[in-house]
Design a protein around this motif. Structure first.
Motif, mmCIF file in Angstrom:
data_model
loop_
_atom_site.group_PDB
_atom_site.id
_atom_site.type_symbol
_atom_site.label_atom_id
_atom_site.label_comp_id
_atom_site.label_asym_id
_atom_site.label_seq_id
_atom_site.Cartn_x
_atom_site.Cartn_y
_atom_site.Cartn_z
ATOM 1 N N UNK A 167 2.982 3.327 -15.282
ATOM 2 C CA UNK A 167 2.703 3.801 -16.635
ATOM 3 C C UNK A 167 3.944 3.619 -17.509
ATOM 4 N N UNK A 168 3.908 4.120 -18.719
ATOM 5 C CA UNK A 168 5.028 3.933 -19.650
ATOM 6 C C UNK A 168 6.312 4.595 -19.173
ATOM 7 N N UNK A 169 6.197 5.570 -18.254
ATOM 8 C CA UNK A 169 7.378 6.245 -17.684
ATOM 9 C C UNK A 169 7.779 5.658 -16.327
ATOM 10 N N UNK A 170 7.168 4.537 -15.984
ATOM 11 C CA UNK A 170 7.451 3.827 -14.735
ATOM 12 C C UNK A 170 7.020 4.626 -13.497
ATOM 13 N N UNK A 171 5.972 5.432 -13.675
ATOM 14 C CA UNK A 171 5.370 6.184 -12.572
ATOM 15 C C UNK A 171 4.175 5.369 -12.079
ATOM 16 N N UNK A 172 4.055 5.179 -10.749
ATOM 17 C CA UNK A 172 2.931 4.387 -10.243
ATOM 18 C C UNK A 172 1.565 4.980 -10.606
ATOM 19 N N UNK A 173 0.720 4.123 -11.178
ATOM 20 C CA UNK A 173 -0.654 4.516 -11.496
ATOM 21 C C UNK A 173 -1.643 3.912 -10.502
ATOM 22 N N UNK A 174 -1.405 2.670 -10.127
ATOM 23 C CA UNK A 174 -2.281 1.973 -9.189
ATOM 24 C C UNK A 174 -1.430 1.137 -8.252
ATOM 25 N N UNK A 175 -1.918 0.998 -7.024
ATOM 26 C CA UNK A 175 -1.286 0.110 -6.049
ATOM 27 C C UNK A 175 -2.376 -0.648 -5.307
ATOM 28 N N UNK A 176 -2.052 -1.860 -4.927
ATOM 29 C CA UNK A 176 -2.956 -2.673 -4.120
ATOM 30 C C UNK A 176 -2.104 -3.569 -3.224
ATOM 31 N N UNK A 177 -2.649 -3.892 -2.061
ATOM 32 C CA UNK A 177 -1.910 -4.747 -1.144
ATOM 33 C C UNK A 177 -2.798 -5.867 -0.635
ATOM 34 N N UNK A 178 -2.124 -6.954 -0.280
ATOM 35 C CA UNK A 178 -2.796 -8.152 0.197
ATOM 36 C C UNK A 178 -2.054 -8.677 1.419
ATOM 37 N N UNK A 179 -2.805 -8.972 2.457
ATOM 38 C CA UNK A 179 -2.283 -9.609 3.672
ATOM 39 C C UNK A 179 -3.347 -10.607 4.116
ATOM 40 N N UNK A 180 -3.268 -11.787 3.574
ATOM 41 C CA UNK A 180 -4.326 -12.790 3.780
ATOM 42 C C UNK A 180 -4.577 -13.081 5.260
ATOM 43 N N UNK A 181 -3.527 -13.157 6.065
ATOM 44 C CA UNK A 181 -3.715 -13.420 7.498
ATOM 45 C C UNK A 181 -4.450 -12.271 8.190
ATOM 46 N N UNK A 182 -4.388 -11.098 7.611
ATOM 47 C CA UNK A 182 -5.098 -9.942 8.171
ATOM 48 C C UNK A 182 -6.446 -9.705 7.531
ATOM 49 N N UNK A 183 -6.836 -10.586 6.622
ATOM 50 C CA UNK A 183 -8.130 -10.455 5.979
ATOM 51 C C UNK A 183 -8.173 -9.385 4.894
ATOM 52 N N UNK A 184 -7.026 -9.025 4.364
ATOM 53 C CA UNK A 184 -6.952 -7.997 3.327
ATOM 54 C C UNK A 184 -6.608 -8.658 2.002
ATOM 55 N N UNK A 185 -7.413 -8.378 0.977
ATOM 56 C CA UNK A 185 -7.168 -8.955 -0.341
ATOM 57 C C UNK A 185 -7.320 -7.879 -1.406
ATOM 58 N N UNK A 186 -6.210 -7.558 -2.039
ATOM 59 C CA UNK A 186 -6.198 -6.635 -3.169
ATOM 60 C C UNK A 186 -6.841 -5.288 -2.828
ATOM 61 N N UNK A 187 -6.468 -4.746 -1.688
ATOM 62 C CA UNK A 187 -6.999 -3.457 -1.212
ATOM 63 C C UNK A 187 -6.246 -2.317 -1.895
ATOM 64 N N UNK A 188 -6.994 -1.411 -2.478
ATOM 65 C CA UNK A 188 -6.406 -0.284 -3.200
ATOM 66 C C UNK A 188 -5.710 0.678 -2.241
ATOM 67 N N UNK A 189 -4.640 1.303 -2.720
ATOM 68 C CA UNK A 189 -3.911 2.314 -1.949
ATOM 69 C C UNK A 189 -3.350 3.342 -2.922
#
Length: 111
Positions: free
Chosen positions: A16-38
């Protein structure tokens, strides 16, 4: 010459504007994970030269405390299991597991 393979694990963090995380997502293509929310992450890496762990700990501002407690408990249990496999030190692993049980009991995580 041996074949090598390189892979990437990517973590995207929206701030956000204060540099506080609002959303996170991770990707590990070899593990079959694409843009998974966390909502939270704890990342530790070993710096061999400095002989110390370096960490990145982030959680989104909408991460509820009850979920954070479960996340920490599951992380502690996972670390305990990894420690046992990596070191073979059953005595310390049992002590760590006792703490995980204590943690869960006192936060009323085990139903």
């Amino acid at each position: 010459m041996a074949l090598t393979h390189k892979t990437d694990i990517k973590i995207a963090v929206e701030l956000d504007e204060n540099r506080v995380p609002e959303k996170m997502a991770w990707t590990a293509r070899d593990g079959g994970v694409a843009n998974e929310s966390a909502r939270a992450m704890l990342l530790s890496l070993w710096d061999h030269e400095a002989q110390e762990a370096v960490s990145i700990d982030l959680w989104t501002k909408d991460m509820p405390v009850d979920e954070m407690q479960v996340f920490f408990h599951q992380t502690l249990v996972g670390m305990t299991n990894t420690f046992r496999r990596a070191t073979g030190n059953d005595k310390m692993s049992d002590t760590m597991q006792d703490f995980c049980d204590y943690f869960a009991k006192h936060l009323d995580l085990k139903k």
